[in-house]
Design a protein around this motif. Structure first.
Motif, PDB file in Angstrom:
ATOM      1  N   LEU A 131      48.375 -42.586  -3.008  1.00 15.96           N
ATOM      2  CA  LEU A 131      47.702 -41.341  -2.656  1.00 15.96           C
ATOM      3  C   LEU A 131      48.459 -40.673  -1.506  1.00 15.96           C
ATOM      4  O   LEU A 131      48.669 -39.455  -1.518  1.00 15.96           O
ATOM      5  N   PHE A 132      48.897 -41.478  -0.535  1.00 15.82           N
ATOM      6  CA  PHE A 132      49.727 -40.964   0.561  1.00 15.82           C
ATOM      7  C   PHE A 132      51.049 -40.413   0.023  1.00 15.82           C
ATOM      8  O   PHE A 132      51.504 -39.346   0.448  1.00 15.82           O
ATOM      9  N   VAL A 133      51.662 -41.130  -0.922  1.00 12.91           N
ATOM     10  CA  VAL A 133      52.945 -40.689  -1.488  1.00 12.91           C
ATOM     11  C   VAL A 133      52.794 -39.336  -2.172  1.00 12.91           C
ATOM     12  O   VAL A 133      53.603 -38.414  -1.963  1.00 12.91           O
ATOM     13  N   PHE A 134      51.758 -39.188  -2.981  1.00 15.24           N
ATOM     14  CA  PHE A 134      51.556 -37.909  -3.676  1.00 15.24           C
ATOM     15  C   PHE A 134      51.172 -36.806  -2.694  1.00 15.24           C
ATOM     16  O   PHE A 134      51.515 -35.639  -2.918  1.00 15.24           O
ATOM     17  N   PHE A 135      50.457 -37.164  -1.628  1.00 14.13           N
ATOM     18  CA  PHE A 135      50.198 -36.183  -0.569  1.00 14.13           C
ATOM     19  C   PHE A 135      51.520 -35.652  -0.018  1.00 14.13           C
ATOM     20  O   PHE A 135      51.673 -34.438   0.187  1.00 14.13           O
ATOM     21  N   GLU A 136      52.455 -36.561   0.219  1.00 11.04           N
ATOM     22  CA  GLU A 136      53.737 -36.139   0.791  1.00 11.04           C
ATOM     23  C   GLU A 136      54.539 -35.289  -0.195  1.00 11.04           C
ATOM     24  O   GLU A 136      55.224 -34.347   0.200  1.00 11.04           O
ATOM     25  N   ILE A 137      54.465 -35.615  -1.480  1.00  9.74           N
ATOM     26  CA  ILE A 137      55.169 -34.813  -2.489  1.00  9.74           C
ATOM     27  C   ILE A 137      54.636 -33.385  -2.505  1.00  9.74           C
ATOM     28  O   ILE A 137      55.405 -32.408  -2.482  1.00  9.74           O
ATOM     29  N   LEU A 138      53.319 -33.256  -2.535  1.00  8.12           N
ATOM     30  CA  LEU A 138      52.760 -31.899  -2.581  1.00  8.12           C
ATOM     31  C   LEU A 138      52.987 -31.165  -1.260  1.00  8.12           C
ATOM     32  O   LEU A 138      53.162 -29.937  -1.241  1.00  8.12           O
ATOM     33  N   LEU A 139      53.011 -31.909  -0.153  1.00  4.44           N
ATOM     34  CA  LEU A 139      53.254 -31.263   1.132  1.00  4.44           C
ATOM     35  C   LEU A 139      54.704 -30.798   1.261  1.00  4.44           C
ATOM     36  O   LEU A 139      54.975 -29.701   1.759  1.00  4.44           O
ATOM     37  N   LEU A 140      55.647 -31.629   0.826  1.00  3.72           N
ATOM     38  CA  LEU A 140      57.055 -31.226   0.877  1.00  3.72           C
ATOM     39  C   LEU A 140      57.289 -29.963   0.058  1.00  3.72           C
ATOM     40  O   LEU A 140      58.021 -29.055   0.474  1.00  3.72           O
ATOM     41  N   SER A 141      56.672 -29.909  -1.114  1.00  4.16           N
ATOM     42  CA  SER A 141      56.805 -28.706  -1.944  1.00  4.16           C
ATOM     43  C   SER A 141      56.148 -27.509  -1.267  1.00  4.16           C
ATOM     44  O   SER A 141      56.685 -26.396  -1.282  1.00  4.16           O
ATOM     45  N   SER A 142      54.972 -27.746  -0.673  1.00  2.00           N
ATOM     46  CA  SER A 142      54.256 -26.635  -0.038  1.00  2.00           C
ATOM     47  C   SER A 142      55.004 -26.099   1.179  1.00  2.00           C
ATOM     48  O   SER A 142      54.943 -24.901   1.468  1.00  2.00           O
ATOM     49  N   TYR A 143      55.716 -26.976   1.921  1.00  2.00           N
ATOM     50  CA  TYR A 143      56.511 -26.494   3.050  1.00  2.00           C
ATOM     51  C   TYR A 143      57.526 -25.454   2.581  1.00  2.00           C
ATOM     52  O   TYR A 143      57.694 -24.393   3.198  1.00  2.00           O
ATOM     53  N   ASN A 144      58.218 -25.786   1.501  1.00  7.30           N
ATOM     54  CA  ASN A 144      59.259 -24.888   0.998  1.00  7.30           C
ATOM     55  C   ASN A 144      58.671 -23.638   0.357  1.00  7.30           C
ATOM     56  O   ASN A 144      59.208 -22.536   0.521  1.00  7.30           O
ATOM     57  N   LEU A 145      57.581 -23.795  -0.370  1.00 10.17           N
ATOM     58  CA  LEU A 145      56.957 -22.640  -0.998  1.00 10.17           C
ATOM     59  C   LEU A 145      56.372 -21.690   0.048  1.00 10.17           C
ATOM     60  O   LEU A 145      56.335 -20.470  -0.158  1.00 10.17           O
ATOM     61  N   LEU A 146      55.902 -22.243   1.157  1.00 12.96           N
ATOM     62  CA  LEU A 146      55.318 -21.400   2.199  1.00 12.96           C
ATOM     63  C   LEU A 146      56.346 -20.435   2.778  1.00 12.96           C
ATOM     64  O   LEU A 146      56.056 -19.256   3.004  1.00 12.96           O
ATOM     65  N   VAL A 147      57.557 -20.917   3.028  1.00 10.37           N
ATOM     66  CA  VAL A 147      58.600 -20.053   3.605  1.00 10.37           C
ATOM     67  C   VAL A 147      59.418 -19.372   2.515  1.00 10.37           C
ATOM     68  O   VAL A 147      60.438 -18.746   2.806  1.00 10.37           O
ATOM     69  N   TYR A 148      58.979 -19.483   1.280  1.00  6.05           N
ATOM     70  CA  TYR A 148      59.697 -18.881   0.155  1.00  6.05           C
ATOM     71  C   TYR A 148      59.801 -17.377   0.353  1.00  6.05           C
ATOM     72  O   TYR A 148      58.822 -16.719   0.693  1.00  6.05           O
ATOM     73  N   SER A 149      60.960 -16.836   0.139  1.00  9.57           N
ATOM     74  CA  SER A 149      61.340 -15.427   0.303  1.00  9.57           C
ATOM     75  C   SER A 149      61.590 -15.064   1.758  1.00  9.57           C
ATOM     76  O   SER A 149      61.942 -13.924   2.061  1.00  9.57           O
ATOM     77  N   GLY A 150      61.440 -16.030   2.689  1.00  9.35           N
ATOM     78  CA  GLY A 150      61.874 -15.819   4.064  1.00  9.35           C
ATOM     79  C   GLY A 150      60.954 -14.951   4.890  1.00  9.35           C
ATOM     80  O   GLY A 150      59.846 -14.591   4.493  1.00  9.35           O
ATOM     81  N   GLY A 151      61.397 -14.623   6.094  1.00  6.90           N
ATOM     82  CA  GLY A 151      60.611 -13.811   7.009  1.00  6.90           C
ATOM     83  C   GLY A 151      60.158 -14.617   8.214  1.00  6.90           C
ATOM     84  O   GLY A 151      59.816 -15.792   8.106  1.00  6.90           O
TER      85      GLY A 151
END
Length: 521
Positions: A131-151
């Motif tokens: 559960l911790f591992v999948f939390f980290e997978i979704l968090l790593l993706s969300s970090y990148n998606l959050l800053v997607y397109s920059g700014g």
């Protein structure tokens, strides 16, 4: 064999890897592949629901190493429901993003599919460390998606989000390590058995580990006072990303619900008795302050973030009663709130695109060039979000209020839900007046600052509204299913029996499991 259980994990993972290999110049191929995989995931999610309607719980042992020695993936009514919800939101969001939002930066479809992988994995895993591992997978993706397109705004929100979740991840590891040290297992079903057999001298350590985990899950679920990060983060993300993020907080709600009923249930001497004194009042305060935040918001994105917080407080208050009726009502409302908040984020971007320099500010500005289309969608979404009939928001709140009758704290639940529903109606009415009704005509020399909504961009928004209408129309059979989900959750022995089967590793070696159990470690 139950190989189909791992499809929601393998499908987005393989799709993400293939999308990463496709050149950015062939974005149409990435879109086609990603949409096809998302459509297949929807079919898989509803297949899982059909398979679990009888009450059977399915498990799949990775590498044929059965629990508690290996990692298991488990499908029961709750996990099937959550996978189906995730797949529907992901498909609608991806259909919208494929109209151009996915070209604002690199690797959108790769990150999007890995986000879906992490969410589905969290719902399906039967192992608390995974559960911790999948939390980290979704968090790593969300970090990148959050800053997607920059700014700069997105980067600043991303830094805060990363730091906060790094702290949460560290606490997660501390909590899991504490529980592993005292129980000797990471499998949630086996941990439930071990927790129930612990002596009184171990209860203090057990409760400490459990409370640390609950703090982490409360952070993910944005409960008071751990919700302050959400409006800024969701408000900074692009519309498709924020819409998908509407599912992220439900992972925290799921984790609280799963662990408090399975591992830390009444049989363990903790669980409901441990978190009930805190969960219910904190949830009601989260609901109240979330709606106050929505009332005071000056931007539509921030207002939607606070509406998410309020909806989380609503469902967690109902879960905090820990009865079958209250959990069932909360699950029905969870689906509604996830869909409606995803719709709001997509709609806000279309509105902001037609208001020029006023973007998503809640004040009188330019009139919309498509007031009928966007206005009608907003009206339907606002009615649903405010909890007015005939949409599912009204039915969900009605079910929760009915479940609270005669329960401790029932009066406060009635008072807070009714009062905050009025506040929500006022906040949404203010938006309707200042954004959709009043405004000045766009000057001819500024017409190029207005972006019209195309038919393909409007389809996902209308589709979500149609799904919500169907969700209300079929409320009878759906609530019967959520009743069964709640009943299954409150009877954890079914889950334990389905997972704790005879070890299957080394199937040709008789007595191997006995030798292992007798070996001095």
């Amino acid at each position: 064999m139950n190989n189909w259980i791992v499809i929601p994990i393998l499908l987005p993972m393989l799709t993400a890897l293939v999308c990463a290999l496709i050149p950015a110049s062939k974005i149409a191929l990435q879109r086609a592949l990603s949409l096809a995989a998302s459509l297949a995931l929807v079919a898989t999610g509803f297949f899982m629901i059909s398979q679990t309607m009888s009450g059977e719980i399915f498990s799949y042992a990775m590498g044929n190493w059965s629990a508690p020695f290996g990692i298991v993936v488990v499908v029961d009514r709750l996990s099937a429901m959550m996978v189906a919800l995730t797949s529907v939101v992901a498909l609608c969001v991806l259909a919208y993003a494929s109209q151009g939002a996915d070209k604002r930066g690199p690797y959108f479809h790769f990150l999007f599919q890995f986000q879906v992988l992490g969410i589905c994995g969290a719902f399906l895993t039967g192992d608390i460390f995974n559960l911790f591992v999948f939390f980290e997978i979704l968090l790593l993706s969300s970090y990148n998606l959050l800053v997607y397109s920059g700014g700069q705004k997105r980067l600043k929100a991303g830094i805060h989000y990363v730091i906060l979740n790094l702290i949460g991840s560290a606490l997660f590891l501390i909590g899991v390590s504490t529980l592993y040290g005292i129980t000797g297992t990471l499998n949630m079903a086996d941990m439930s058995l071990q927790v129930a057999s612990l002596g009184a001298e171990d209860q203090a350590i057990l409760q400490a580990g459990a409370l640390v985990l609950m703090v982490v899950f409360a952070l993910k679920a944005a409960l008071l006072p751990l919700y302050l990060w959400l409006p800024g983060v969701y408000g900074a993300a692009t519309a498709p990303v924020a819409a998908l993020f509407a599912v992220l907080t439900k992972v925290g709600v799921y984790a609280i619900l799963r662990t408090s009923t399975l591992i830390f249930g009444p049989e363990a001497g903790v669980g409901a008795d441990l978190i009930e004194p805190y969960l219910f009042p904190l949830a009601l305060m989260t609901l109240f302050f979330g709606m106050v935040g929505a009332m005071g918001s000056h931007r539509l994105r921030h207002m939607t973030g606070y509406l998410i917080i309020a909806s989380l407080g609503t469902m967690m208050a109902s879960i905090g009663l820990f009865t079958q009726a209250s959990i069932s009502a909360a699950l029905y409302y969870m689906v509604h709130s996830t869909l409606i908040m995803a719709l709001f984020f997509l709609l806000i971007e279309r509105v902001a695109a037609q208001r020029g320099p006023f973007t998503d500010e809640i004040r009188i500005g330019w009139k919309l060039t498509q007031p009928t289309l966007l206005g009608l969608i907003f009206f339907g979404a606002a009615v649903a979000a405010a909890g007015l009939p005939p949409f599912s928001g009204f039915l969900g709140k009605l079910l929760m209020l009915q479940a609270a009758i005669g329960e401790p704290g029932g009066f406060w639940m009635w008072a807070v839900i009714l009062f905050t529903s009025l506040l929500g109606l006022i906040a949404l009415s203010r938006v309707g007046t200042q954004v959709f009704w009043k405004g000045s005509e766009v000057a001819a020399d500024r017409a190029d600052q207005v972006e019209r909504t195309t038919a393909l961009q409007a389809v996902p928004l209308i589709a979500i509204l149609a799904i919500l209408a169907a969700y209300s129309a079929f409320a009878g059979p759906i609530t019967e299913y959520t009743d069964e989900v709640a009943a299954q959750l409150l009877d954890p022995q079914q889950y334990i029996d389905a997972v704790m089967v005879e070890p299957a590793f080394f199937p040709d070696t008789a007595g191997m499991s006995d030798d292992l159990s007798n070996k001095d470690h």
